[in-house]
Design a protein around this motif. Structure first.
Motif, PDB file in Angstrom:
ATOM      1  N   PRO A  46      33.872 -14.865  56.634  1.00 20.19           N
ATOM      2  CA  PRO A  46      34.783 -15.633  57.392  1.00 20.19           C
ATOM      3  C   PRO A  46      35.975 -14.481  57.688  1.00 20.19           C
ATOM      4  N   PHE A  47      36.546 -14.143  56.504  1.00 14.94           N
ATOM      5  CA  PHE A  47      37.604 -13.314  56.507  1.00 14.94           C
ATOM      6  C   PHE A  47      37.797 -12.549  55.141  1.00 14.94           C
TER       7      PHE A  47
ATOM      8  N   LYS B  57      44.742 -10.417  56.854  1.00 11.84           N
ATOM      9  CA  LYS B  57      43.540 -11.097  56.989  1.00 11.84           C
ATOM     10  C   LYS B  57      42.633 -10.492  58.092  1.00 11.84           C
TER      11      LYS B  57
ATOM     12  N   ARG C 246      38.902 -10.217  59.944  1.00  8.82           N
ATOM     13  CA  ARG C 246      37.719 -10.888  60.418  1.00  8.82           C
ATOM     14  C   ARG C 246      36.676  -9.897  60.453  1.00  8.82           C
TER      15      ARG C 246
ATOM     16  N   THR D 215      33.313  -7.941  61.636  1.00  5.62           N
ATOM     17  CA  THR D 215      32.431  -8.190  62.696  1.00  5.62           C
ATOM     18  C   THR D 215      30.888  -8.068  61.984  1.00  5.62           C
TER      19      THR D 215
ATOM     20  N   PHE E 201      36.131  -4.178  61.616  1.00  7.36           N
ATOM     21  CA  PHE E 201      37.223  -4.786  61.348  1.00  7.36           C
ATOM     22  C   PHE E 201      38.252  -5.132  62.674  1.00  7.36           C
TER      23      PHE E 201
END
Length: 383
Positions: free
Chosen positions: A32-33, A40, A42, A44, A258
């Motif tokens: 998720p992260f 933070k 996330r 791909t 990212f």
């Protein structure tokens, strides 16, 4: 069939392989992260592709090294296009540099520095062999600008390519009309102004990088690449986990993994990839034994971002990088020659003898250098 249709089929095959890999191990939910440098991020889908690509590309390398018959992979993108190895030192040009330039010759540091830079400025084995054929052993002690420049100029005027197209090497602006002449001038400048000593006396890899970076036409990317090549030698012993400089291709790959939030922390991201590799391969159920047990180093993770940037152009065309490129230019063409796998002895991973120059011609100083690393006979270097 149009190229777009072919790429769609190849993409579907590659995604099918990725899904098959996941099914064989366990269902994997995307992360998720990730927190890197206080941000933070996330990831791909390209983030997981990075690790799957590394695992599959290393399998191809190991299969080829053991001389297995093709196909070495079921990945249609890897089958069709050319990608460098996961480990920079395993690529053919690096293999030639390590065994035929760094370790085969006078082991005085100034001589290693001179040989390495004159090879890397051109980064082409045929150019090195041309010089070697004309002057014999390439050395700073016997270097003559007029002779070297005439050899290169004659070759250039006859239509011979002197430079590798692997990456852009800008011409130093040192007063001459020809790029190769200016590179000889630059190398003379570096030798006369103590560049070998500056690098050898550096307390850190960054300090050595800055010493190289201070010379004309050597930017961040080239200074880092040259330092990695110099560091393969017996004279330097910087850790490849100490320092990294992301190149343009790596920045593209990082963006695809990212998104824009990664801007400005590319170095920290590469460190994260190197430090978390064991956990990431395990999370995805992937087998990755490294290079005879040697894990991916910062330079390798940096290079993998470049390769994943290319791979994602077909596998994930909906995810854009910085450059906006959408095609993989290089098509894979099988090289009939066997691979070699001889690495800096200080790494402690060599399983065989140092390769010998094609034709078997070894000078006395080259023989002494080989003997100093424990080799009494040298098999032919097949490149």
């Amino acid at each position: 069939m149009a190229d777009s249709e072919k790429n769609q089929i190849i993409r579907q095959q590659a995604l099918s392989l990725a899904n098959t890999q996941a099914t064989k191990t366990h269902s994997v939910a995307p992360m998720p992260f990730i927190v890197i440098a206080g941000r933070k991020l996330r990831p791909t889908p390209v983030f997981d592709t990075y690790w799957r690509f590394a695992s599959e590309r290393q399998k191809v390398y190991e299969a080829r090294l053991s001389r297995q018959a093709p196909p070495w992979t079921g990945d249609a993108i890897l089958q069709k296009h050319r990608f460098t190895n996961c480990y920079r030192a395993a690529d053919r040009v690096s293999q030639f540099l390590i065994s035929q330039v760094s370790y085969l010759g006078n082991q005085d540091w100034s001589e290693i520095f001179f040989r390495t830079l004159i090879f890397k400025f051109f980064n082409r084995v045929s150019t090195w062999r041309l010089l070697e054929k004309k002057v014999g052993e390439i050395s700073w002690k016997d270097y003559d600008f007029t002779i070297y420049n005439r050899i290169l100029t004659d070759a250039f005027e006859s239509g011979q390519k002197l430079y590798s197209p692997a990456y852009v090497v800008p011409p130093p602006q040192l007063g001459d009309a020809r790029k190769h002449t200016n590179h000889l001038r630059l190398l003379e400048m570096m030798m006369h102004t103590g560049a070998p000593e500056k690098v050898a006396d550096s307390d850190s890899m960054r300090e050595a990088f800055e010493a190289l970076r201070s010379y004309p036409a050597i930017g961040d990317f080239l200074a880092y690449q040259y330092l990695i090549d110099l560091n393969y030698s017996s004279a330097l012993n910087f850790s490849e986990m100490e320092f990294v400089v992301p190149g343009p291709g790596a920045r593209d790959g990082i963006r695809k993994c990212f998104g824009p939030a990664a801007n400005g922390i590319e170095q920290e991201i590469i460190h994260y990839m190197a430090e978390s590799q064991k956990d990431q391969f395990a999370r995805l159920g992937l087998n990755f034994g490294g290079l005879r047990g040697r894990p991916l180093q910062l330079i390798d993770c940096q290079n993998l971002f470049c390769e994943v940037d290319k791979y994602a152009r077909v596998a994930h065309p909906e995810i854009s990088g910085i450059s906006g490129r959408t095609r993989i230019k290089q098509v894979y063409k099988r090289d009939a020659e066997a691979l070699t796998a001889w690495f800096p002895p200080k790494w402690g991973i060599n399983a065989g003898e140092m390769p010998q120059p094609a034709g078997g011609a070894v000078t006395s100083s080259q023989s002494r250098a080989a003997e100093s690393f424990g080799f009494t006979s040298l098999p032919i270097f097949p490149i």
